[in-house]
Design a protein around this motif. Structure first.
Motif, PDB file in Angstrom:
ATOM      1  N   ASP A   1      -3.689  -9.314  -5.581  1.00 44.31           N
ATOM      2  CA  ASP A   1      -4.110  -7.910  -5.706  1.00 44.31           C
ATOM      3  C   ASP A   1      -5.425  -7.762  -6.479  1.00 44.31           C
ATOM      4  OD1 ASP A   1      -2.175  -6.484  -4.285  1.00 44.31           O
ATOM      5  OD2 ASP A   1      -0.786  -6.465  -5.973  1.00 44.31           O
TER       6      ASP A   1
ATOM      7  N   PHE B   1      -0.146   4.225   0.866  1.00 42.86           N
ATOM      8  CA  PHE B   1       0.242   2.967   0.241  1.00 42.86           C
ATOM      9  C   PHE B   1       1.005   3.325  -1.025  1.00 42.86           C
ATOM     10  CE2 PHE B   1      -0.457  -0.881  -2.240  1.00 42.86           C
ATOM     11  CZ  PHE B   1      -0.175  -1.850  -1.290  1.00 42.86           C
TER      12      PHE B   1
ATOM     13  N   ASP C   1       4.342  -5.858   0.324  1.00 42.10           N
ATOM     14  CA  ASP C   1       3.162  -5.932   1.193  1.00 42.10           C
ATOM     15  C   ASP C   1       2.672  -7.370   1.324  1.00 42.10           C
ATOM     16  OD1 ASP C   1       2.598  -5.427  -1.553  1.00 42.10           O
ATOM     17  OD2 ASP C   1       0.509  -4.987  -1.106  1.00 42.10           O
ATOM     18  N   HIS C   2       3.081  -8.233   0.395  1.00 37.90           N
ATOM     19  CA  HIS C   2       2.680  -9.654   0.469  1.00 37.90           C
ATOM     20  C   HIS C   2       3.839 -10.593   0.783  1.00 37.90           C
ATOM     21  CE1 HIS C   2      -1.079  -8.266  -1.137  1.00 37.90           C
ATOM     22  NE2 HIS C   2      -0.458  -7.745  -2.175  1.00 37.90           N
TER      23      HIS C   2
ATOM     24  N   TYR D   1      -9.267   1.409  -5.382  1.00 38.27           N
ATOM     25  CA  TYR D   1      -8.176   0.449  -5.545  1.00 38.27           C
ATOM     26  C   TYR D   1      -7.897   0.192  -7.030  1.00 38.27           C
ATOM     27  CZ  TYR D   1      -5.455  -3.786  -4.785  1.00 38.27           C
ATOM     28  OH  TYR D   1      -4.445  -4.712  -4.775  1.00 38.27           O
TER      29      TYR D   1
HETATM   30 FE1  FEO Z   1      -0.687  -5.620  -2.802  1.00 36.73          FE
HETATM   31 FE2  FEO Z   1       1.059  -5.407  -5.708  1.00 36.73          FE
HETATM   32  O1  FEO Z   1       0.802  -5.518  -3.881  1.00 36.73           O
END
Ligand code: FEO
Length: 397
Positions: free
Chosen positions: A165, A23, A84-85, A193
């Motif tokens: 996030d 990622f 990713d979004h 994360y």
């Molecule tokens: Fe899950 Fe900042 O993107």
């Protein structure tokens, strides 16, 4: 994965990438895969909160079709534009071109730059809300948690905070709630994360958590755009965020090194032994054999950091160099450190590491240890003693 019910009228329509192992390029190893969460609210105005990675656009649209005809979507809320979004935004917009798009002004700029169109975009900020029928959705600007465009959306009717996030985890699962998976794994992934995505923004997070607390939101669910929805363990994750955001540390240490001919490695092992001899937890990380993201997670709350490298071409080795560059970018605070390393003739690596320690604002507890070629018994004893003394420094406060 099909659409799943979150609460009456609220559905999870995102996608699970069980096989994602990286990622943010190569910076984050996602050992347990990734999810791209999106939420659909069926009210007078059909509302979609966030989209998914473009590779999952087809599956995403199929999930939405299980609940509504996508052409009926009235509102798309873009909490964050990172691809990713927002990757599937252009595809979904083709199906509902008249939908109104809500997000921050920065989100509008980002959509225009990424996709050439932001649709019928209405910029919003904290204090503004949107009535979609039974529900009123409140927008909460969360700039730099972790991009300038980021925001949360809150539904008082559902008592759900859609946090994008924030509070995420890279944890592919067939379930959607925190109490449906292993709690220890969940918290471990939440920590990895935080360390890799949010660590540099601790001060902003502390201030935003306080501001949100003042808003007295009634929250039954925190629905992030990655991983599991927090239902049972909201107090625990809020407590952890407050702790991590404050750069809080425990009395533990990491010895992080790269070695050419195992001399630096032999020094590292003795330093670990020395630290552990004083009852302080110490973990050895060869940067060439451990994921950077896993080391970041361990050191997120480690007070002691010891960095080592052999000297190669008048400089430290390249993988530890990259790691230290990454480490500095995390903006760590409240740490103690020292450097060590072996060399053949010039021996710059220790000085190179000490420059990073100084520029990162980390307290150097002692001058670095340099060893010519291979450590002698006396030099290994010196490494042990340095570790022992370091442990005492860690314990002191
Ligand atoms: Fe899950 Fe900042 O993107």
């Amino acid at each position: 994965m099909s659409a799943r019910l979150v609460k009456d009228g609220v559905y999870s329509v995102g996608c699970v990438d069980w096989n994602a192992r990286n990622f943010h390029g190569s910076t984050y190893v996602t050992a347990r895969g990734v999810t791209y969460n999106s939420y659909l609210i069926k009210d007078e105005k059909i509302t979609l909160i966030d989209t998914v990675h473009k590779n999952f656009a087809k599956e995403f649209i199929e999930n939405i079709k299980e609940i509504v005809d996508p052409s009926k979507i009235d509102v798309i809320i873009i909490n964050h534009i990172e691809p990713d979004h927002s990757g599937a935004f252009p595809e979904i917009l083709k199906l509902c071109p008249n939908a109104k798009i809500y997000g921050t002004e920065k989100a509008k700029q980002g959509l225009l730059k990424y996709y050439g169109s932001a649709g019928n975009f209405i910029p919003v900020k904290t204090g503004q809300n949107l009535n979609i029928g039974k529900r009123s959705l409140d927008f909460i600007d969360t700039a730099m948690i972790h991009w300038p465009d980021s925001m949360f959306t809150y539904s008082a009717f559902d008592k759900i905070l859609f946090s994008n996030d924030g509070f995420g985890q890279h944890y592919a699962a067939a379930k959607i709630f925190d109490d449906e998976v292993d709690f220890c794994i969940l918290m471990d992934e939440a920590k990895i994360y935080y360390a890799n995505i949010l660590w540099p923004f601790g001060q902003i997070i502390t201030a935003k958590l306080a501001a949100i607390q003042k808003m007295n939101l009634d929250i039954e669910l925190i629905a992030p755009s990655h991983g599991l929805i927090w239902r049972k363990h909201i107090p625990e994750i809020l407590e952890k965020y407050a702790y991590w955001a404050a750069n809080s540390t425990q009395n533990k240490a990491a010895v992080i090194y790269e070695t050419m001919w195992h001399s630096t490695e032999a020094m590292a092992k003795k330093i670990v032994e020395g630290i552990a001899s004083q009852g302080i937890e110490a973990v050895l990380f060869d940067v060439t054999k451990n994921a950077r993201s896993d080391i970041a997670s361990y050191i997120l709350d480690a007070k002691g950091l010891v960095f080592g490298s052999s000297t190669h071409d008048n400089y430290m080795l390249p993988v530890i160099d990259g790691f230290l560059h990454f480490f500095k970018g995390l903006k760590p605070k409240n740490r103690k450190a020292f450097a060590f390393g072996s060399y053949g003739w010039s021996g710059e690596s220790v000085g190179n590491i000490e420059e990073v320690i100084a520029s990162a604002g980390i307290e150097k507890t002692t001058d670095g240890i340099k060893v010519l070629y291979a450590p002698s018994k006396e030099e290994l004893d010196k490494c042990f003693e340095a570790g022992r003394a370091f442990a005492l420094t860690i314990k002191k406060e």
